[in-house]
Motif scaffolding. Sequence first.
Motif, PDB file in Angstrom:
ATOM      1  N   VAL A  24       4.705 -10.475  -1.446  1.00  0.00           N
ATOM      2  CA  VAL A  24       4.743  -9.184  -1.979  1.00  0.00           C
ATOM      3  C   VAL A  24       3.160  -8.870  -2.008  1.00  0.00           C
ATOM      4  N   THR A  25       3.373  -7.255  -2.343  1.00  0.00           N
ATOM      5  CA  THR A  25       2.448  -6.343  -1.422  1.00  0.00           C
ATOM      6  C   THR A  25       2.464  -5.370  -2.893  1.00  0.00           C
ATOM      7  N   VAL A  26       1.351  -5.027  -3.153  1.00  0.00           N
ATOM      8  CA  VAL A  26       1.269  -4.357  -4.688  1.00  0.00           C
ATOM      9  C   VAL A  26      -0.398  -2.885  -4.298  1.00  0.00           C
ATOM     10  N   ALA A  27       0.570  -1.949  -4.462  1.00  0.00           N
ATOM     11  CA  ALA A  27      -0.262  -1.172  -4.505  1.00  0.00           C
ATOM     12  C   ALA A  27      -1.413  -0.908  -5.905  1.00  0.00           C
ATOM     13  N   GLY A  68      -7.015  -7.616   0.400  1.00  0.00           N
ATOM     14  CA  GLY A  68      -6.988  -6.645   0.400  1.00  0.00           C
ATOM     15  C   GLY A  68      -6.818  -5.872   1.245  1.00  0.00           C
ATOM     16  N   SER A  69      -5.898  -4.644   1.460  1.00  0.00           N
ATOM     17  CA  SER A  69      -5.909  -4.106   2.173  1.00  0.00           C
ATOM     18  C   SER A  69      -6.062  -2.279   1.613  1.00  0.00           C
ATOM     19  N   LEU A  70      -5.398  -1.605   3.335  1.00  0.00           N
ATOM     20  CA  LEU A  70      -5.665  -0.031   2.563  1.00  0.00           C
ATOM     21  C   LEU A  70      -4.075  -0.190   3.352  1.00  0.00           C
ATOM     22  N   THR A  71      -2.924   0.825   2.992  1.00  0.00           N
ATOM     23  CA  THR A  71      -1.781   1.606   2.972  1.00  0.00           C
ATOM     24  C   THR A  71      -2.538   2.680   4.764  1.00  0.00           C
ATOM     25  N   SER A  72      -1.357   2.785   5.127  1.00  0.00           N
ATOM     26  CA  SER A  72      -1.525   4.200   6.406  1.00  0.00           C
ATOM     27  C   SER A  72      -2.139   5.148   5.732  1.00  0.00           C
ATOM     28  N   ASP A  73      -1.765   5.122   4.832  1.00  0.00           N
ATOM     29  CA  ASP A  73      -2.107   6.737   3.932  1.00  0.00           C
ATOM     30  C   ASP A  73      -3.001   6.505   3.339  1.00  0.00           C
ATOM     31  N   GLY A  74      -4.174   5.433   3.082  1.00  0.00           N
ATOM     32  CA  GLY A  74      -5.253   4.876   2.694  1.00  0.00           C
ATOM     33  C   GLY A  74      -4.845   4.428   1.204  1.00  0.00           C
ATOM     34  N   GLU A  75      -4.105   3.762   0.472  1.00  0.00           N
ATOM     35  CA  GLU A  75      -3.690   3.873  -0.941  1.00  0.00           C
ATOM     36  C   GLU A  75      -4.163   2.248  -0.556  1.00  0.00           C
TER      37      GLU A  75
END
Length: 85
Positions: A24-27, A68-75
Motif C-alpha cells: 500500500v502506497t500513500v502520498a 518513507g520514500s519519494l515518488t519520481s516527482d518528489g512527492e
Amino acid sequence: MPIIGGRLLEAKQLDGTTASGWTVTVAVDGVDGLTRAIDALGYWPESAGSTQLEAPTPDGRWQVRVTGSLTSDGEATVVYLISPS
C-alpha cells in the motif's frame, strides 16, 4: 491495521491473493509521514529507523514494513508492505 491519511497511490496484492499480503502506497503531506505512520500503528519499538521500520503485528499473524520514500516527482510517500508471518 491503521493506514495514515493521504492520497492512495497504489494498493495491490503481493501475488494475486489476499492471503499473500499487500503493498500500500500513500502520498502524504509534509516530511513526517513515516513518523505519523509509526505513531498510528502504536506498537512499534522505540528504535524506529529514519527511513524504514519492520516488525510483526501484536497478534503475530503479519509482518509489516513501513518505509518513507519519494515518488519520481518528489512527492513524499509512505509504503506499507504487509505479509504473512
